[in-house]
Enzyme design. Sequence first.
Site, PDB file in Angstrom:
ATOM      1  N   LYS A  13       1.243   6.484 -10.908  1.00 60.62           N
ATOM      2  CA  LYS A  13       2.670   6.306 -10.615  1.00 60.62           C
ATOM      3  C   LYS A  13       3.128   4.882 -10.915  1.00 60.62           C
ATOM      4  O   LYS A  13       4.158   4.668 -11.540  1.00 60.62           O
ATOM      5  CB  LYS A  13       2.971   6.618  -9.139  1.00 60.62           C
ATOM      6  CG  LYS A  13       2.669   8.012  -8.696  1.00 60.62           C
ATOM      7  CD  LYS A  13       3.156   8.271  -7.274  1.00 60.62           C
ATOM      8  CE  LYS A  13       2.527   7.363  -6.242  1.00 60.62           C
ATOM      9  NZ  LYS A  13       1.070   7.505  -6.116  1.00 60.62           N
ATOM     10  N   ARG A  88       7.014   9.520   1.255  1.00 57.90           N
ATOM     11  CA  ARG A  88       5.676  10.121   1.299  1.00 57.90           C
ATOM     12  C   ARG A  88       5.658  11.402   2.120  1.00 57.90           C
ATOM     13  O   ARG A  88       4.663  12.125   2.100  1.00 57.90           O
ATOM     14  CB  ARG A  88       4.663   9.125   1.892  1.00 57.90           C
ATOM     15  CG  ARG A  88       4.337   7.959   0.976  1.00 57.90           C
ATOM     16  CD  ARG A  88       3.366   7.015   1.661  1.00 57.90           C
ATOM     17  NE  ARG A  88       3.089   5.837   0.871  1.00 57.90           N
ATOM     18  CZ  ARG A  88       2.018   5.679   0.098  1.00 57.90           C
ATOM     19  NH1 ARG A  88       1.135   6.641  -0.016  1.00 57.90           N
ATOM     20  NH2 ARG A  88       1.836   4.555  -0.557  1.00 57.90           N
ATOM     21  N   ARG A 123     -10.375   0.185  -9.990  1.00 54.61           N
ATOM     22  CA  ARG A 123      -9.127  -0.604  -9.961  1.00 54.61           C
ATOM     23  C   ARG A 123      -9.339  -1.948  -9.278  1.00 54.61           C
ATOM     24  O   ARG A 123     -10.063  -2.056  -8.302  1.00 54.61           O
ATOM     25  CB  ARG A 123      -8.026   0.179  -9.238  1.00 54.61           C
ATOM     26  CG  ARG A 123      -6.676  -0.517  -9.311  1.00 54.61           C
ATOM     27  CD  ARG A 123      -5.531   0.428  -9.052  1.00 54.61           C
ATOM     28  NE  ARG A 123      -5.434   0.829  -7.653  1.00 54.61           N
ATOM     29  CZ  ARG A 123      -4.427   1.561  -7.172  1.00 54.61           C
ATOM     30  NH1 ARG A 123      -3.470   1.977  -7.977  1.00 54.61           N
ATOM     31  NH2 ARG A 123      -4.393   1.884  -5.893  1.00 54.61           N
ATOM     32  N   ARG A 156      -9.325  -3.621  -3.596  1.00 54.44           N
ATOM     33  CA  ARG A 156      -8.703  -3.408  -2.293  1.00 54.44           C
ATOM     34  C   ARG A 156      -9.569  -2.480  -1.446  1.00 54.44           C
ATOM     35  O   ARG A 156     -10.258  -1.610  -1.962  1.00 54.44           O
ATOM     36  CB  ARG A 156      -7.304  -2.794  -2.457  1.00 54.44           C
ATOM     37  CG  ARG A 156      -6.321  -3.664  -3.184  1.00 54.44           C
ATOM     38  CD  ARG A 156      -4.882  -3.238  -2.888  1.00 54.44           C
ATOM     39  NE  ARG A 156      -4.740  -1.804  -2.772  1.00 54.44           N
ATOM     40  CZ  ARG A 156      -3.966  -1.053  -3.555  1.00 54.44           C
ATOM     41  NH1 ARG A 156      -3.312  -1.613  -4.547  1.00 54.44           N
ATOM     42  NH2 ARG A 156      -3.853   0.235  -3.362  1.00 54.44           N
ATOM     43  N   ARG A 167      -7.525   9.015   1.753  1.00 56.17           N
ATOM     44  CA  ARG A 167      -6.149   8.927   1.243  1.00 56.17           C
ATOM     45  C   ARG A 167      -5.728  10.230   0.556  1.00 56.17           C
ATOM     46  O   ARG A 167      -4.585  10.662   0.681  1.00 56.17           O
ATOM     47  CB  ARG A 167      -6.025   7.759   0.264  1.00 56.17           C
ATOM     48  CG  ARG A 167      -6.168   6.388   0.916  1.00 56.17           C
ATOM     49  CD  ARG A 167      -6.234   5.286  -0.114  1.00 56.17           C
ATOM     50  NE  ARG A 167      -4.951   5.062  -0.766  1.00 56.17           N
ATOM     51  CZ  ARG A 167      -4.819   4.406  -1.910  1.00 56.17           C
ATOM     52  NH1 ARG A 167      -5.881   3.931  -2.535  1.00 56.17           N
ATOM     53  NH2 ARG A 167      -3.631   4.221  -2.433  1.00 56.17           N
TER      54      ARG A 167
END
Length: 210
Positions: A13, A88, A123, A156, A167
């Site tokens: 996204k 969300r 990432r 992260r 998640r």
Amino acid sequence: MNLIFLGAPGAGKGTQAEIVCDKLGIPAISTGNMLREAVKNGTPAGLAAKERMDKGDLVPDDIVIGILKDRIAQDDCKNGFILDGFPRTVEQAEALEKMGVKIDKVIEISVPDEKIIARLSGRRVCEGCGASYHMEYKPTKTEGICDSCGAKVVQRVDDKPETVLSRLETYREKTAPLKGYYENKGMLKTVIGQDEIADTSKLTLAAIEG
């Protein structure tokens, strides 16, 4: 044009929002980045959000909506914006409507879970400016150093495999119903995420223009 980008964490996204932002000349607003900035700065909203974010849970609506209200009131949003990471939940979508925010289209980027886990584990994010990289798909020129500002690039907590699974479960439970909500309003367009970013971008722009 006011757009919403939907999709599971790691579906791309944010990357697509940046590309569309350049094409259309409107800002891409990532509530995730805004919340992380609040955490970094130790603001009351940031402190309230930190514990939830570390566990991979959703941040309470009142915190997110408060930050978002301030952001879309800024001058650069007058001609439109892209919301990445908000709403969300259906409740947040309803709150957005109550704010009087008109949304033109909702773009869902769909990617299988196994690809998402592989993507997120690679990432890396800049501690300074928040720029996003990937060990395989978008590495920094100098290992561990941001191309833009020279700060340290790190993984992260919420990109670690065990947190990613949490998640994804949260997404399926809370966020997936948004598809039905916006589909019923005739606003939803689904884009199948491709291996190459440019290929996904072509499909995304076609969905926006179509």
